[in-house]
Structures are given as C-alpha cells and as structure tokens.
Design a protein around this motif. Structure first.
Motif: not given
Lengths: 153, 499
Positions: A49, B44, B48, B50, B52, B55, B63, B223
């Motif tokens: 992913r 976010y 929002d 979380n 993790r 994510d 990213r 999200g």
C-alpha cells in the motif's frame, strides 16, 4: 486461470522477491511463541500500500530494483535471489547496502529496506514484541469512532 | 472544463507562512476583501489524527521524504493544512540575535531591522502560547539526556514549546490528536476562516503569474475533510498572489511558472539543517512514548563544532529506519524499544549556491551535497551524543555513522564512528528544516525577493515562507517564518490599498 493479485503494486513475481528480502530485513522468530518477521502477509500488504501511494516514479524504480536483486546473484551463485540459502541472501543484501562502487544499488536497497520496515513496524502486529502500547484510545479519533459504532449497535 | 475562481488575495500554502499571512489579512474580509488559502495537501483535523504511522504519511510531501539526487539527505516536509506546524513538536526558537541584522547588512536589505523582528517574536509567542513548560513534563527519555549532560558538565537548556493543555501523549510528529499544539491548524487558520477566509485543501497550484494562478483541485483522501469545490482544473484570478508553499515547493513553483525576469538565484542557496538520530539502550525502562517527547537541548558545541543536540522520540517505523544495517541485530535492538533513549543532532549548514532546487520535465529536483564541514559535524555530534548516553549509564549506543552495529563503551566512540561510514545511500541524513531558494536581497541578480517578500519585478507576487531566508537560522525556523510572514502581510495590505 491465475488468481488476481491481492496487491496494488506488487505482481506475484515482485511480491515473492520482496518477501524474500523482507525476511532478511526483519527475520521472524521460529521458536514457539516467536514473532513473525517482515515477510508476514500483513507486513507485505502494508508495504504494498505504501509503495502504491508513492509517486509512480518511485514504484517503477522499486520494481526495477527487485528484478535486479533477483537476477544479480546468478552471476555469483548460479541461482536467482529467491532460491538462495538465507545466509547467501544476507550476503547479497550486505553487498548491495555497502558497496562503494554502485550508488544506485545502495539507493535501491535503502528504498526496499525502508518499505520492508514500514510494512513490519508500521503494523500493530509487532507492537507487543516492542512493548509499545500503540495509539492512545482516549484520543478524539477513537472516541468518536467508538461512539459511532455504539450508536449503530 | 476549467472553472474560474476570483479572489483579491490568493495564498498558496497554509503552514507557518501562509497561515500567518491569512490570519493577518483576515481582518480585511470585513471590508469585502476576498481571500483564499490553497493548500496542496489534505485537511486533517485533530479528530482525524489516528497516531498510526502508515496512515499519517499522508501529511507529508510524496507520502514520505524527498531525497536529494546524491541520496546523501532526504527532506521530510509537511504537505497538509497547517504545514510543518501540524507535524512539528512545538519547539519554539527565536532566530539568534544578530542574524537578522546580518541579513540586512550582508544582503542589501536596509528595510529589515533586527528590533522590528524581535518585537514580532514576543507578540507571536504570546499569541501561540509559547512558554517553557514545567519540569513535570520531564519523562525518562529527557531525564537520561539531562543527567548525561550534567555528568559531563554540559549546559542543558529547555525548549520553549507552543502547547496548551498538552496531554503528553508523545504523538506530536503525527499530528496532535488533542489540538494542544498551537500551530496554524489550531490558531491562525481557524481565526482566518472565522473571519471569512476560504480554505481550499487538496489544491495543487501548477503555475503562478501576475494576476492569478492555475491549479488542480483533487478529491479529499479517506479520513480527511473535503472542500466545497469539486475536483478538477481551476483558474484563480487574484490581485495578489502569496506563495508560501515551503522551501521544497515555492522556488519550484516560481521556476515552473517561467516568470519574466525571474532572478537567476531562484532555487539556489538551499540550506537543510542536516540531522542524524542516534539511540541508547538503557538498563531502566525509558518509554519515550509516554510524556512530552522533546524538552532539552545542549548548545555546548554550537560554536565550536556547529551543531545542537536535542532530545527526540520517534515511533517504531522511524526508529527502525534510523538504525544501521538489517537482520538480527537491529531486530534485537528494536525488541528493547521501551528502553531506548533518543537524541538528534542538527547541523548548522552554510548557504551555498550549488545546493538548489531545479525543475526538470516539470518535476522538482533537489540537488544538495553535504559540505566537508557538515560531514565532520555530523560525525562529531554522533560521538558526543554517545558520550552523553554512556555518562548517563547506557548499556549500548547505536549510530548510523559507525563501523559496527552497537558500541558498548565510551572508549569505542572515536574509533567506531568515523566519516568513512557516512556513505551516501547507505546513510541517508534527514532534514526537517529546509530554508532558502527565494532569498531576500537588494540585488535582483543574486536574490529573488525584496525585504518584504515581493518577487523582484512582480509587484503583485510575494513569497512568505522559509525560502525567503538568505542563510540558515541555525534553529527550528517556524517562529522566524511567522515573523517574516507578518511583514509580508503588512506589505500586501498596503499594496491592496493601491488597487
């Protein structure tokens, strides 16, 4: 008829190569009650992913590097990477990481190692082994979702 | 079909620079001035986040991190509403005294005054709740660092932090889930939006020009919060455009836009504040994930060896990524995650022309080479951090710049940690404080903007982020960015009066 790939980025072939590398990056513990390594299905799925969500250029480089890793050992061992013994695989990866002549191989290894680590350490399955409690469940994100779930029931 | 959106001011970016410009100009909304903030990243909210790692990678450019072409260094830059202030730890430094005066004298900026900027620091610190927290914030990770420094006779200083009602959950770098971190996400942007500024997330500006910009609005990732605009191409018309997209993106946007008479300095003189993390395994539980992650630093080696050492804490993936090698040794070390103490060295790098951002085939390319001085500083910093940890009782110390995985005594540090181990691509130095690329200056041949961020030769185009800085601030830059963004906002307001 072949089964559809469960992955967004990996093909069955590149997934197998990545899995073999990931097992060297974070080896599992085969003893009773031992932990899985970075070659677990969950870790591979998370790495898949993450690569799929990176810019397409990065995905192309990762795919190319995986193919190079698979074929390079044929020159020395007469076998592709995925058919080598574990100690031979580790030796190949150590060469890729540390060689001073071929920076592209170092970069490629760094990238693959990073995604293997993300797949393993980014997933909650490893938290117990790290003695790490993970995200706090009293945070608004979890409180709101628990409330929503409660309302549904 | 391309839609047209009309505003008086278009602000590109919502971080320390863009968020501050939006807040300062928002008072004009009551006079009918139309202002929009276009943010390339997602929106976010605190609800929002979380916590993790996989994510929350969505908060960063690409990213993850953006490597230099040499693969010596990779920059982690936020790309989300709030920008870097959504992912920093709240560490609040004023630019060192004399730095701004030096910029004024060295770069032909007589309108830039040290006292003006210093006064802004005080005011902004009050606005965003920057203060030195009490010692009840000290967790074991910070305590180990303090004790090690004290044992060696090194000065230990406390950070000022812009936090309020902090729950000390330790997840600052993945977005504060309690809204306690007083960055632009929680302070300036809500103020601006409440007054009528429109926030448009997922909006990537592809080109700017005098009087507007071209953009593409994307869908909101799962999200995150959506804007009122449907995805698709957009043409903004605006009397004034303020580029505050961050160092990695602002100069790239100007270069991509092929503006007339753009300075040849555009994209050049990038500084990155190169950083390396190292870890010690302690006999006692450290549990860096409990409590506030960053409380102390030492500037003992700032003048002599050109770096700061700061306490730090990272989540499992980033921690593992910061360890050398692969296989059983780092896996074994990670099993002691709750016993690890962590520090980060931040090196003062010089602004050099060849360190730059350029555009190739429309894509941003980061060219940066660590200087000999920076390489030596990184190596020396790793040794010094090891000394601190062994003085605090560490069982072993792990550094990326070492010829072995683990060092078990202070006596080994000098021989194990050498520049030879700093191999590009094997050791990828990190950066979270990119600066420069649109440097201020009086001469358009060697600078991109004037002292108020106006792009030379383009009266309606401004820059308002760290890319303005002619040299590195040598400290975490967000407060200095906000102070300069205020100056830009004041000049924009004055310019609007002329239209």
């Amino acid at each position: 008829m072949t089964e559809p790939s469960p992955h967004r980025f990996f093909t069955p072939r590149t997934a197998a190569i990545f899995r073999a590398i990931a097992a060297c990056i974070v080896p599992g513990d085969a003893s009773p009650g031992g932990h899985e390594g970075a070659d677990s299905d969950a870790a591979i799925a998370l790495a898949d992913r993450a690569i799929a969500e990176r810019p397409a250029r990065d995905g192309r480089l990762i795919a190319l590097f995986l193919k190079v890793v698979e074929l390079l050992p044929v020159l020395r061992y007469g076998k592709p990477f995925s058919r080598l013994r574990p100690e031979q695989q580790r030796s190949v990866l150590a060469f890729l990481e540390s060689n001073r002549a071929l920076p592209k191989l170092r970069q490629g290894f760094f990238g693959v190692k990073t995604f293997a680590l993300l797949g393993y350490y980014g997933g909650e399955e490893c938290f117990g082994a790290l003695h790490y409690p993970g995200p706090r469940r009293d945070a608004p994100y979890y409180v709101l979702r628990a409330r929503t779930e409660g309302a549904k029931q | 079909m391309t839609r047209r959106l009309d505003y008086d001011v278009l602000i590109i970016g919502s971080g320390a620079g863009g968020g501050t410009v939006a807040a300062r100009l928002s008072k004009l909304c009551g006079e009918g001035v139309r202002i929009a903030v276009a943010e390339a990243g997602p929106f976010y909210t605190r609800e929002d986040f979380n916590m993790r790692e996989p994510d929350m990678l969505g908060m960063f450019v690409d990213r993850g991190a953006v490597p230099s072409t040499s693969f010596e260094i990779a920059v982690t830059a936020a790309q989300c509403v709030g920008g870097s202030t959504s992912v920093y730890t709240g560490v609040t430094f004023r630019a060192p005294e004399g730095l701004v005066a030096g910029w004024a004298s060295d770069f032909g900026l007589p309108e830039l005054r040290e006292d003006d900027v210093q006064a802004r620091f005080s005011r902004i610190e009050t606005e965003i709740d920057a203060h030195v927290p009490g010692l009840d914030y000290e967790n074991e990770n910070n305590r180990v660092f303090r004790r090690g420094c004290e044992a060696l006779g090194l000065p230990v200083k406390q950070f000022r932090l812009n936090i309020k009602d902090c729950q000390r959950c330790g997840f600052c770098n993945l977005g504060c889930p309690y809204g306690s971190k007083r960055g632009t996400l929680e302070v300036q942007l809500p103020e601006a939006v409440a007054r009528g500024v429109e926030l448009i997330p997922n909006c990537t500006i592809t080109r700017v020009y005098d009087g507007g910009a071209e953009a593409t609005i994307g869908g909101a990732p799962p999200g995150t919060q959506a804007s009122r605009h449907a995805p698709g191409p957009v043409q903004f018309r605006a009397k004034i455009v303020v580029v505050a997209a961050g160092t990695l993106s602002s100069s790239a946007l100007l270069l991509r836009s092929q503006l007339a008479n753009l300075s040849p300095a555009c994209g050049k003189y990038i500084t990155l504040h190169p950083a390396l993390t190292s870890f010690a395994r302690m006999p006692q539980p450290v549990r860096g994930f409990d409590g506030f992650p960053k409380l102390y630093y030492t500037d003992a080696y700032s003048e002599s060896e050109h770096y700061y050492l700061e306490t730090a804490f990272y989540f499992p993936f980033i921690t593992a990524k910061s360890l050398p090698g692969f296989g059983p040794e780092p896996t074994r070390f990670m099993r002691s995650y709750d016993h690890l103490a962590c520090t980060i060295a931040l090196v003062h790098d010089e602004a050099e022309e060849h360190n730059r951002i350029r555009v190739k085939d429309g894509q941003r390319v980061l060219e940066y080479h660590l200087s000999d001085s920076s390489r030596q500083a990184l190596v020396q910093a790793q040794r010094r951090a090891g000394e601190i940890y062994f003085a605090a009782g560490a069982l072993e110390y792990v550094s990326l710049v070492s010829d072995r995985f683990s060092i078990t005594s202070a006596d080994e540090l000098a021989s194990a940690i050498t520049e030879r181990s700093l191999v590009p691509g094997k050791v990828v130095v990190s950066s979270a404080h990119p600066m420069g690329g649109c440097r201020m200056g009086g001469d358009p041949r060697s600078s991109v903007t004037d002292a108020f961020g106006q792009v030379h030769g383009h009266p309606s185009l401004f820059v308002a982020d760290a890319s303005l800085f002619p040299t590195s601030t040598k400290v975490n830059p967000y407060l200095t960015i906000m102070a300069f963004a205020e100056r830009v906002a004041e000049r924009v307001e004055a310019r609007l009066r002329h239209f």
